[in-house]
Scaffold this motif. Structure first.
Motif, PDB file in Angstrom:
ATOM      1  N   VAL A  75       0.649  -1.348   0.023  1.00  0.00           N
ATOM      2  CA  VAL A  75      -0.036  -0.017   0.018  1.00  0.00           C
ATOM      3  C   VAL A  75       0.827   1.150   0.118  1.00  0.00           C
ATOM      4  O   VAL A  75       0.589   2.212  -0.642  1.00  0.00           O
ATOM      5  CB  VAL A  75      -1.041   0.008   1.124  1.00  0.00           C
ATOM      6  N   VAL A  76       1.985   1.188   0.748  1.00  0.00           N
ATOM      7  CA  VAL A  76       3.017   2.260   0.840  1.00  0.00           C
ATOM      8  C   VAL A  76       3.310   2.525  -0.599  1.00  0.00           C
ATOM      9  O   VAL A  76       3.495   3.622  -1.168  1.00  0.00           O
ATOM     10  CB  VAL A  76       4.100   2.062   1.785  1.00  0.00           C
TER      11      VAL A  76
ATOM     12  N   LEU B 134      -4.961   4.596   8.104  1.00  0.00           N
ATOM     13  CA  LEU B 134      -5.174   3.869   7.126  1.00  0.00           C
ATOM     14  C   LEU B 134      -5.243   2.333   7.692  1.00  0.00           C
ATOM     15  O   LEU B 134      -4.045   1.678   8.172  1.00  0.00           O
ATOM     16  CB  LEU B 134      -4.419   3.916   5.979  1.00  0.00           C
ATOM     17  N   PHE B 135      -6.411   1.707   7.629  1.00  0.00           N
ATOM     18  CA  PHE B 135      -6.325   0.284   8.219  1.00  0.00           C
ATOM     19  C   PHE B 135      -6.215  -0.827   7.166  1.00  0.00           C
ATOM     20  O   PHE B 135      -7.216  -0.759   6.298  1.00  0.00           O
ATOM     21  CB  PHE B 135      -7.665   0.166   9.158  1.00  0.00           C
ATOM     22  N   CYS B 136      -5.273  -1.686   7.136  1.00  0.00           N
ATOM     23  CA  CYS B 136      -5.195  -2.588   6.105  1.00  0.00           C
ATOM     24  C   CYS B 136      -5.807  -3.833   6.647  1.00  0.00           C
ATOM     25  O   CYS B 136      -5.379  -4.377   7.590  1.00  0.00           O
ATOM     26  CB  CYS B 136      -3.751  -2.834   5.664  1.00  0.00           C
ATOM     27  N   MET B 137      -6.884  -4.407   6.102  1.00  0.00           N
ATOM     28  CA  MET B 137      -7.207  -5.674   6.108  1.00  0.00           C
ATOM     29  C   MET B 137      -7.454  -6.493   4.919  1.00  0.00           C
ATOM     30  O   MET B 137      -7.586  -5.744   3.879  1.00  0.00           O
ATOM     31  CB  MET B 137      -8.705  -5.515   6.618  1.00  0.00           C
ATOM     32  N   PRO B 138      -6.979  -7.745   4.991  1.00  0.00           N
ATOM     33  CA  PRO B 138      -7.083  -8.636   3.728  1.00  0.00           C
ATOM     34  C   PRO B 138      -8.932  -9.012   3.545  1.00  0.00           C
ATOM     35  O   PRO B 138      -9.681  -8.781   4.342  1.00  0.00           O
ATOM     36  CB  PRO B 138      -6.483  -9.898   4.476  1.00  0.00           C
TER      37      PRO B 138
ATOM     38  N   HIS C  96     -13.116   4.060   1.834  1.00  0.00           N
ATOM     39  CA  HIS C  96     -12.465   2.806   1.426  1.00  0.00           C
ATOM     40  C   HIS C  96     -11.798   2.647   0.084  1.00  0.00           C
ATOM     41  O   HIS C  96     -12.007   3.397  -0.810  1.00  0.00           O
ATOM     42  CB  HIS C  96     -13.379   1.414   1.612  1.00  0.00           C
ATOM     43  N   ALA C  97     -10.979   1.706  -0.033  1.00  0.00           N
ATOM     44  CA  ALA C  97     -10.128   1.517  -1.151  1.00  0.00           C
ATOM     45  C   ALA C  97      -9.964  -0.159  -1.179  1.00  0.00           C
ATOM     46  O   ALA C  97      -9.654  -0.844  -0.338  1.00  0.00           O
ATOM     47  CB  ALA C  97      -8.863   2.113  -1.399  1.00  0.00           C
ATOM     48  N   CYS C  98     -10.470  -0.871  -2.276  1.00  0.00           N
ATOM     49  CA  CYS C  98     -10.364  -2.295  -2.502  1.00  0.00           C
ATOM     50  C   CYS C  98      -9.008  -2.296  -3.411  1.00  0.00           C
ATOM     51  O   CYS C  98      -9.377  -1.849  -4.866  1.00  0.00           O
ATOM     52  CB  CYS C  98     -11.560  -2.808  -3.057  1.00  0.00           C
ATOM     53  N   VAL C  99      -8.206  -3.073  -3.077  1.00  0.00           N
ATOM     54  CA  VAL C  99      -6.849  -3.066  -3.870  1.00  0.00           C
ATOM     55  C   VAL C  99      -6.154  -4.409  -4.054  1.00  0.00           C
ATOM     56  O   VAL C  99      -6.587  -5.326  -3.196  1.00  0.00           O
ATOM     57  CB  VAL C  99      -5.799  -2.169  -3.340  1.00  0.00           C
ATOM     58  N   THR C 100      -5.192  -4.587  -4.714  1.00  0.00           N
ATOM     59  CA  THR C 100      -4.271  -5.651  -5.054  1.00  0.00           C
ATOM     60  C   THR C 100      -3.065  -5.000  -4.848  1.00  0.00           C
ATOM     61  O   THR C 100      -2.761  -3.692  -5.595  1.00  0.00           O
ATOM     62  CB  THR C 100      -4.408  -6.408  -6.230  1.00  0.00           C
ATOM     63  N   GLY C 101      -2.014  -5.359  -4.268  1.00  0.00           N
ATOM     64  CA  GLY C 101      -0.622  -4.816  -4.398  1.00  0.00           C
ATOM     65  C   GLY C 101       0.375  -5.426  -5.209  1.00  0.00           C
ATOM     66  O   GLY C 101       1.574  -5.472  -5.031  1.00  0.00           O
ATOM     67  N   LEU C 102      -0.161  -6.557  -6.125  1.00  0.00           N
ATOM     68  CA  LEU C 102       0.625  -7.319  -7.037  1.00  0.00           C
ATOM     69  C   LEU C 102       0.611  -6.557  -8.321  1.00  0.00           C
ATOM     70  O   LEU C 102      -0.344  -6.537  -9.048  1.00  0.00           O
ATOM     71  CB  LEU C 102       0.029  -8.660  -7.099  1.00  0.00           C
ATOM     72  N   PRO C 103       1.903  -5.857  -8.711  1.00  0.00           N
ATOM     73  CA  PRO C 103       2.079  -5.193 -10.088  1.00  0.00           C
ATOM     74  C   PRO C 103       1.882  -6.049 -11.094  1.00  0.00           C
ATOM     75  O   PRO C 103       1.669  -5.731 -12.373  1.00  0.00           O
ATOM     76  CB  PRO C 103       3.513  -4.721 -10.005  1.00  0.00           C
ATOM     77  N   TYR C 104       1.841  -7.417 -11.108  1.00  0.00           N
ATOM     78  CA  TYR C 104       1.843  -8.478 -12.177  1.00  0.00           C
ATOM     79  C   TYR C 104       0.262  -8.684 -12.529  1.00  0.00           C
ATOM     80  O   TYR C 104       0.116  -9.591 -13.341  1.00  0.00           O
ATOM     81  CB  TYR C 104       2.636  -9.702 -12.058  1.00  0.00           C
TER      82      TYR C 104
ATOM     83  N   ALA D 243      -7.862   3.686  -6.766  1.00  0.00           N
ATOM     84  CA  ALA D 243      -8.755   3.778  -5.702  1.00  0.00           C
ATOM     85  C   ALA D 243      -8.178   4.207  -4.493  1.00  0.00           C
ATOM     86  O   ALA D 243      -8.773   5.090  -3.640  1.00  0.00           O
ATOM     87  CB  ALA D 243      -9.037   2.100  -5.402  1.00  0.00           C
ATOM     88  N   ILE D 244      -6.580   4.115  -4.112  1.00  0.00           N
ATOM     89  CA  ILE D 244      -5.923   4.417  -3.109  1.00  0.00           C
ATOM     90  C   ILE D 244      -5.942   5.979  -3.286  1.00  0.00           C
ATOM     91  O   ILE D 244      -6.181   6.829  -1.932  1.00  0.00           O
ATOM     92  CB  ILE D 244      -4.587   3.860  -2.760  1.00  0.00           C
TER      93      ILE D 244
END
Length: 459
Positions: A223-224, A300-304, A364-372, A383-384
């Motif tokens: 997320v950073v 910012l609260f990160c949750m899976p 909120h923001a629904c995300v993936t942190g995977l660049p691939y 979103a972020i």
């Protein structure tokens, strides 16, 4: 965070939504071949270009006629309302007037232009023209534009600049390799070259201090990197991190100077005395750093994207309620959503459940942190940034250091299980040797800890 507000307006069916999709090179806004159009109300999309944030506003089409879902009067009211709201906040930085290419400008185009000008209430904003269906042109765009200059002046159609583009894919008939990429580049040049400036010349970037927290392994470092737009935090999912330990990152994105404290939250709903002791010391370090930086703007609260656990609830309470007295806006970042076809669907399915667990947020923001996963990664960054722009109006929360720490110690005591702390001078020496504190600081901290322990025994 501050962002450019770019409003798209024009007649129904001319391709406003298609232009927004072109700018993303993704289908983010539904399009329609139907003359009745598809956008019933305003819609906002966040785009990031060269670390600059743009809010793209898709508005209802004008001139739908009696069979449309939105009347011209309603569309004008919606456009006028949007301009007033934006002008009272960050301002409107550019109006993109969209119309379909025709060999000669029509009276209908003039009526739509006049309706748009009437709707924006004399708000001063650059207006540019985006002529769609450029693939139908039989001459060079600049020749067509220059050839209609006299007619535009006579009819009062005033534009700061223009672009003629096609929103067709490269393989659409007639096939044209590179067509879509060129059109995207032309549109971004039009926008970047004509927007009103965000900040006065030589203004310093706005400081934004964020505490980013969550259980180890949920994707905080990713997320950073999403916020920074580049790798600044090492992503190591198997790392073992002490509870409440934090790593500070600082970087500039556009008009903002970010300080982000990536902080490990609780690993269990309650923890033993040794872990509690270490957590207290780490909390003291975090509070000192945040206080020295002038306070905190946002949590910012990160949750899976899985079920809500007791640990997640405890982390929410610890940071939002105990550390910041419920006075700092908190945003939720739902991570690990790369398997979702539409990441936002996770929120639609789980919003009520989160509320039921007492986990509330300003956004909120629904995300993936995977660049691939490039398409979903691009949408995750948008979103972020959308979440950050929604929280930009809040100031910093700060308080007197001793009061802040005394309250935090007392609150964290409710999370302890298994034994008590050392007593008296033994506790002072432990704080000096294990915590690296000066003796005066250690004695003051010991007093807070003993006060908290006495308070707990009174109930």
């Amino acid at each position: 965070m501050v962002a450019y507000n770019i409003v798209f307006a024009g007649e129904t069916g001319v391709g406003k939504s298609s232009l927004i999709n072109l700018l993303f090179d993704l289908e983010v806004s539904r399009t329609s071949n139907d003359i009745l159009g598809i956008t019933p109300g305003r819609k906002r999309f966040i785009a990031v270009q060269d670390s600059i944030v743009y809010r793209l506003w898709d508005t209802p089409g004008l001139n739908e006629g009696t069979e449309g879902s939105v009347s011209t009067c309603q569309a004008m009211k919606e456009l006028g309302s949007l301009f007033k709201e934006l002008e009272s906040a960050d301002g409107v930085h550019l109006l993109v007037f969209c119309f379909r290419f025709t060999k000669h400008l029509t009276a209908g185009l003039q009526r739509v232009y006049e309706s748009v000008i009437t709707s924006i209430h004399d708000i001063q904003v650059p207006i540019v023209a985006a002529a769609t269906h450029a693939d139908e042109m039989k001459q060079a765009p600049e020749n067509w534009w220059n050839g209609t200059e006299l007619q535009r002046k006579q009819e009062g159609l005033i534009f700061a600049d223009y672009a003629c583009v096609s929103t067709l894919e490269d393989e659409d008939y007639p096939p044209s390799p590179g067509r879509r990429g060129n059109a995207k580049s032309v549109m971004w040049q039009l926008i970047k070259g004509n927007t009103k400036p965000l900040l006065p010349c030589q203004s310093l970037p706005k400081e934004v201090n964020i505490i980013l927290f969550g259980k180890t392994g949920v994707g905080k470092s990713s997320v950073v990197n999403l916020i920074a737009g580049r790798p600044v935090a090492e992503v190591s999912p198997d790392a073992e991190v002490c509870t409440m330990s934090s790593t500070e990152y600082r970087f500039v994105v556009g008009a903002h100077d970010f300080r982000v404290w990536d902080t490990a939250g609780l690993e269990e709903p309650a923890f033993g005395v040794n872990a509690y002791f270490e957590a207290i010391l780490k909390a003291l370090q975090l509070i000192r750093r945040v206080a020295a930086a002038g306070g905190v703007n946002l949590l910012l609260f990160c949750m899976p994207g899985r079920r809500v656990t007791r640990t997640a609830q405890s982390n929410y309470r610890l940071f939002y309620e105990m550390l910041c007295e419920s006075k700092v806006p908190i945003g939720l970042v739902i991570t690990n959503l790369e398997r979702e076809k539409d990441m936002e669907n996770w929120w639609m399915r789980n919003e009520k459940a989160l509320y039921g667990f007492g986990i509330k947020s300003v956004g909120h923001a629904c995300v993936t942190g995977l660049p691939y996963h490039p398409e979903k990664y691009a949408l995750s960054r948008a979103a972020i940034y959308g979440l950050l722009t929604d929280c930009d109006q809040f100031g910093k929360y700060n308080m007197f250091l001793d009061d802040w720490f005394r309250r935090t110690v007392r609150n964290m005591g409710s999370l302890v299980t298994g034994g008590g702390l050392p007593k008296g001078e033994k506790l002072t020496q432990a704080l000096v040797t294990r915590g690296g504190l000066k003796e005066d600081d250690a004695r003051r901290l010991r007093r807070y800890l003993e006060e908290a322990e006495r308070d707990d025994t009174c109930f």
